[in-house]
Design an enzyme around this catalytic site. Structure first.
Site, short mmCIF file in Angstrom:
data_model
loop_
_atom_site.label_atom_id
_atom_site.label_comp_id
_atom_site.label_asym_id
_atom_site.label_seq_id
_atom_site.Cartn_x
_atom_site.Cartn_y
_atom_site.Cartn_z
CE LYS A 266 -6.68 17.66 7.01
NZ LYS A 266 -7.94 17.12 6.45
CE LYS A 278 -10.89 18.36 -0.51
NZ LYS A 278 -11.88 17.39 0.01
CD GLU A 350 -5.99 15.88 3.09
OE1 GLU A 350 -6.78 15.18 2.43
OE2 GLU A 350 -6.37 16.81 3.82
NE ARG A 352 -8.64 9.30 6.36
CZ ARG A 352 -9.87 8.87 6.08
NH1 ARG A 352 -10.15 7.58 6.02
NH2 ARG A 352 -10.85 9.72 5.89
N1 BES Z 1 -10.32 18.20 4.44
C1 BES Z 1 -11.21 17.20 4.00
C2 BES Z 1 -12.46 17.10 4.85
C3 BES Z 1 -13.38 18.29 4.83
C4 BES Z 1 -14.47 18.31 3.98
C5 BES Z 1 -13.17 19.34 5.68
C6 BES Z 1 -15.32 19.39 3.97
C7 BES Z 1 -14.04 20.42 5.68
C8 BES Z 1 -15.11 20.44 4.84
C9 BES Z 1 -10.53 15.84 4.02
O1 BES Z 1 -9.17 15.84 3.77
C10 BES Z 1 -11.16 15.02 2.96
O2 BES Z 1 -11.03 15.36 1.83
N2 BES Z 1 -11.85 13.95 3.35
C11 BES Z 1 -12.51 13.09 2.44
C12 BES Z 1 -12.22 11.69 2.85
C13 BES Z 1 -12.68 10.66 1.85
C14 BES Z 1 -11.85 10.75 0.59
C15 BES Z 1 -12.56 9.30 2.47
C16 BES Z 1 -14.00 13.39 2.51
O3 BES Z 1 -14.50 13.66 3.60
O4 BES Z 1 -14.63 13.39 1.46
ZN ZN Z 2 -8.18 17.60 4.22
MN MN Z 3 -8.77 15.80 1.70
#
Ligand code: BES
Ligand code: ZN
Ligand code: MN
Length: 496
Positions: A266, A278, A350, A352
């Site tokens: 990724k 976020k 994003e 996935r």
């Molecule tokens: N890059 C993030 C996941 C992440 C979170 C990595 C904290 C490192 C530290 C990923 O793209 C993301 O935002 N995932 C969301 C998914 C959700 C919207 C289903 C998440 O984990 O909140």
């Molecule tokens: Zn991410």
């Molecule tokens: Mn994300």
């Protein structure tokens, strides 16, 4: 920092500093006893005086001991002998390098003495290199004044009593892994305004120049031609153009590039969340959202340095996830390269969306196995914290191989389920699937289940490294994980 071995005794080998261990309650190791013997009790008196009790983390530096060839003798506390494990070993090495580093350029230590039960000389040598390189890593290329306290150590010599191929092999592997880890850390730590998708592509090109790895970089038009509608939907919110990086290390011999192990990383160089933006706190840490990609580049480098006899394919979809007038909107439906349609209910899921197209793409190489590496979900941090990476695979054999590699590398992973029951969460009323499930409901498993829909005909595993690839807070920085795990997986696959 160089590492070598020498068949020599701690008192007669000449270096700037010789390090010897002391266990809890002042129990001297064999080399400490030797030096104590010829110095008429200099080490014992350090113990008796209370200067060195052998506790974990304690160090005492003695200078100019009569009869000792090295200018300094460093006493290193190892803690209780029966509790001396992998973490105490790494900690002892880190403390040794820290204590010796400011004054010495060469360090010697009796390698065979700090024994972790159940681990062989190959593991010890490799773990020693990793720990020593960890404390000498600096992230100051964007600072105008370089960090001080940097080690001056140039050479570390392991003192042995006989030739040992395991130690030599461990040193070689440890070096290659540490070089890969350092590359992954460096790229991870670079800010998103420097480490853009194209910067990652240039780093891959550098691997081509330095290591003969074949690199192809696809631009937006070429990605469009591949019909990667899901990947492109994430990329289109940003002014930074996306890149699809395809790297081939051909170690299995000349001729066609067949049966590769594929690593898919990724490469979100910044994840703002997009329109599903976020919160502001710690958002800077989303520059680390390309750590999966960085681990692929680091592992490619390590594989090339070790001249592994296998073919390795690295594929990195790289882009930014930003909000804009062109960005994905919640509810948008995109068509992936596989033809499956996806309802983007949350633009922050994003990873996935870019990985699914990269996974479809690697199918054309008929890989022997494919492993994707991604900082995919916050939910994996809820499950495993920052200690252990999440491993997902429907393939028991591949999962077992990766867990064995994690163990050999001391780069831990824990197998998580990918049962079909979780697939129900991805139902969409308007598309073949949604990109998220139910909030607070097995988020990292559901994410893996999403990816599983694009890997049906391959042996596939997924590593969620959101908790392990970087640290936040005052120790903020990339860790280089899971380069050690992946390199050990490849070592085993190559029969090395
Ligand atoms: N890059 C993030 C996941 C992440 C979170 C990595 C904290 C490192 C530290 C990923 O793209 C993301 O935002 N995932 C969301 C998914 C959700 C919207 C289903 C998440 O984990 O909140
Ligand atoms: Zn991410
Ligand atoms: Mn994300």
């Amino acid at each position: 920092m160089e590492f070598n071995t020498k068949i020599a005794l701690p008192e007669t080998f000449k270096s700037d500093c010789v390090a010897v261990g002391v266990f809890a309650d002042g129990v001297l190791t064999a080399s400490a006893r030797r030096i104590d013997g010829i110095t008429r009790g200099a080490l014992r008196s350090a113990v008796v005086s209370g200067d060195m009790n052998g506790a974990r983390g304690a160090t005492v530096l003695l200078r100019s001991l009569p009869g000792v060839a090295s200018a300094r003798v460093l006493l290193v506390g190892l803690g209780k002998a029966d509790a001396f494990g992998e973490r105490s070993f790494a900690e002892a090495v880190r403390n040794t390098v820290k204590a010796a580093g400011p004054g010495s350029t060469s360090l010697a230590l009796a390698a065979a003495e700090w024994q972790v039960r159940g681990r062989d000389s190959r593991w010890h040598a490799s773990a020693l290199v990793s720990a020593a390189r960890e404390v000498s890593f600096r992230s100051d290329e964007l600072k105008s004044k370089k960090d001080d306290g940097a080690t001056r150590l140039e050479r570390v010599t392991l003192l042995l009593d006989k030739r040992d191929p395991g130690t030599e092999r461990g040193l070689t592997e440890g070096r290659a892994i540490a070089n890969g880890v350092d590359l992954a850390k460096r790229l991870g730590n670079l800010p998103a305004n420097v480490c853009t998708p194209d910067y990652l592509a240039q780093q891959a090109r550098k691997l081509q120049r330095d290591w003969g790895i074949g690199v192809q970089v696809l631009d937006r038009r070429q990605i469009e031609a591949l019909k990667m509608g899901s990947f492109l939907s994430v990329a289109k919110g940003s002014d930074q153009p996306p890149r699809l990086i395809v790297a081939k290390y051909q170690g299995a011999g000349r001729g066609r590039f067949v049966n590769p192990i594929a690593l898919v990383g990724k490469g979100i160089t910044f994840d703002s969340g997009g329109i599903s933006i976020k919160p502001a706190g710690e958002m800077d840490e989303m520059k680390f959202d390309m750590c999966g990609a960085a681990s692929v580049l680091g592992t490619l480098r390590a594989a090339a340095e070790l001249k592994l006899k296998l073919n390795l394919l690295g594929v990195i979809p790289a882009c930014e996830n930003l909000p804009s007038g062109r960005a994905n909107k919640p509810g948008d439906i995109v068509t992936s390269m596989s033809g499956q349609t996806i309802e983007v209910l949350n633009t922050d899921a994003e990873g996935r969306l870019i990985l699914c197209d990269a996974l479809t793409y690697v199918q054309r190489f008929k890989p022997a196995a494919v492993v994707d590496i991604a900082t995919l979900t916050g939910a994996i941090i809820v499950s495993l914290g920052s200690v252990i990476s999440g491993l997902f695979s429907p393939d028991d054999e591949l999962a077992a191989e990766l867990l064995a590699a994690a163990n050999n590398a001391s780069d831990r992973a824990w197998r998580m389920p990918v049962d079909d029951e979780y697939q129900d969460q991805l139902k969409s009323n308007f598309a073949d699937m949604a990109n998220i499930g139910v909030r607070g409901n097995a988020g990292s498993i559901v994410a893996a289940c999403f990816l599983a829909r694009f890997t049906k005909d391959m042996r596939w595993a997924h590593l969620d490294v959101a908790g392990t690839a970087f640290r936040g807070g005052s120790a903020k920085g990339a860790t280089g994980r899971p380069v050690p795990l992946l390199t050990h997986f490849l070592l085993a696959r190559a029969g090395a």
